[in-house]
Design a protein around this motif. Structure first.
Motif, PDB file in Angstrom:
ATOM      1  N   GLU A 183       0.836  -1.205   0.000  1.00 25.07           N
ATOM      2  CA  GLU A 183       0.000   0.000   0.000  1.00 25.07           C
ATOM      3  C   GLU A 183       0.874   1.259   0.000  1.00 25.07           C
ATOM      4  N   GLY A 184       1.870   1.292   0.871  1.00 27.31           N
ATOM      5  CA  GLY A 184       2.792   2.423   0.913  1.00 27.31           C
ATOM      6  C   GLY A 184       3.578   2.559  -0.368  1.00 27.31           C
ATOM      7  N   LYS A 214       1.355   4.136  -3.038  1.00 25.01           N
ATOM      8  CA  LYS A 214       1.120   5.559  -2.787  1.00 25.01           C
ATOM      9  C   LYS A 214       2.352   6.389  -3.123  1.00 25.01           C
ATOM     10  N   CYS A 215       3.521   5.958  -2.661  1.00 23.17           N
ATOM     11  CA  CYS A 215       4.716   6.782  -2.889  1.00 23.17           C
ATOM     12  C   CYS A 215       5.070   6.851  -4.368  1.00 23.17           C
ATOM     13  N   CYS A 216       4.774   5.800  -5.107  1.00 24.66           N
ATOM     14  CA  CYS A 216       5.068   5.804  -6.542  1.00 24.66           C
ATOM     15  C   CYS A 216       4.184   6.793  -7.301  1.00 24.66           C
ATOM     16  N   GLN A 217       3.048   7.142  -6.726  1.00 20.45           N
ATOM     17  CA  GLN A 217       2.134   8.099  -7.351  1.00 20.45           C
ATOM     18  C   GLN A 217       2.472   9.547  -7.006  1.00 20.45           C
ATOM     19  N   LEU A 218       3.278   9.752  -5.980  1.00 19.82           N
ATOM     20  CA  LEU A 218       3.602  11.100  -5.527  1.00 19.82           C
ATOM     21  C   LEU A 218       4.796  11.653  -6.307  1.00 19.82           C
ATOM     22  N   GLU A 219       4.552  12.705  -7.033  1.00 16.93           N
ATOM     23  CA  GLU A 219       5.590  13.297  -7.870  1.00 16.93           C
ATOM     24  C   GLU A 219       6.755  13.858  -7.060  1.00 16.93           C
ATOM     25  N   VAL A 272      13.131   9.674  -3.615  1.00 18.81           N
ATOM     26  CA  VAL A 272      13.920   8.566  -3.083  1.00 18.81           C
ATOM     27  C   VAL A 272      13.000   7.702  -2.221  1.00 18.81           C
ATOM     28  N   VAL A 273      13.104   6.378  -2.390  1.00 17.60           N
ATOM     29  CA  VAL A 273      12.267   5.445  -1.636  1.00 17.60           C
ATOM     30  C   VAL A 273      13.166   4.450  -0.915  1.00 17.60           C
ATOM     31  N   PHE A 274      12.967   4.344   0.401  1.00 17.18           N
ATOM     32  CA  PHE A 274      13.617   3.312   1.195  1.00 17.18           C
ATOM     33  C   PHE A 274      12.642   2.136   1.264  1.00 17.18           C
ATOM     34  N   SER A 292      10.688   8.555   6.548  1.00 21.56           N
ATOM     35  CA  SER A 292       9.527   8.261   7.380  1.00 21.56           C
ATOM     36  C   SER A 292       8.605   7.282   6.678  1.00 21.56           C
ATOM     37  N   THR A 293       8.022   6.384   7.460  1.00 17.87           N
ATOM     38  CA  THR A 293       6.983   5.498   6.934  1.00 17.87           C
ATOM     39  C   THR A 293       5.619   6.172   7.046  1.00 17.87           C
ATOM     40  N   ASN A 294       5.543   7.290   7.735  1.00 18.09           N
ATOM     41  CA  ASN A 294       4.278   8.015   7.908  1.00 18.09           C
ATOM     42  C   ASN A 294       3.937   8.739   6.601  1.00 18.09           C
TER      43      ASN A 294
END
Length: 189
Positions: free
Chosen positions: A22-23, A26-31, A35-37, A181-183
């Protein structure tokens, strides 16, 4: 590699740390997220997870210690580099960070600051390991972050328990180059 990482952080000093699909979605959709951990997965699905991050034109950094099915030996880093296309790794294990450096991928050495001995451990291991960045957890300790920044030539990421803008600003003001953050609410501040 590290200049590309720093350039991306300059445009947005918040790193999305994802712990589930789920995370990730979501992060892949945020322009704004650059950087993704990646803090989850196993040896079967980590190539696909990294692939989703890369398809979204983001840097993928895998926490190798948290990938089910990988051991704590240097060969785990070889697996991540050769089989996923990840841009880098995170680890609490100096030998894995060293191997990442040898392979030419971005490295994050993660420290849990639970006492003064853990703080001293940063000073004693960083020169031998030479990570690209150090991540300190929890990231809610501006005075400690400032001390780490003053005693280290390695850039510092503040992570863990960061849930609001005040925490982000305190960590950055203390000298951290960015926060992780994971938040999900923090990702879009």
């Amino acid at each position: 590699m590290d200049q590309r990482f720093y350039d991306m952080l300059e445009s947005n000093p918040v790193i999305a740390a994802v712990k589930d699909m789920e995370g990730l979605e979501k992060c892949c959709q945020l322009e704004d997220i650059k950087v993704v951990f990646i803090l989850f997965g196993d040896i079967l699905n980590i190539p696909d997870i990294v692939g989703k991050v890369k398809a979204a034109e983001k840097l993928a950094v895998v926490h190798v210690d948290l990938i089910n099915g990988l051991g704590s030996r240097e060969i785990a880093v070889d697996y991540i580099k050769n089989n996923t296309g990840a841009d880098g790794i995170i680890s609490t294990k100096p030998s894995l960070v060293k191997r990442g450096r040898e392979l030419g991928i971005f490295t994050v050495m993660r420290y849990f600051l639970i006492d003064s001995m853990a703080l001293e451990n940063i000073r004693s291991t960083q020169n031998g390991v030479r990570p690209d960045v150090i991540e300190v957890l929890p990231g809610l300790m501006p005075e400690i972050i400032r001390k780490v920044c003053q005693s280290s030539r390695t850039p510092i990421i503040a992570g863990g328990l960061i849930t609001d803008k005040k925490s982000v600003m305190a960590a950055l003001s203390a000298g951290a180059v960015c926060v992780s953050s994971t938040n999900q609410a923090v990702w879009t501040m």
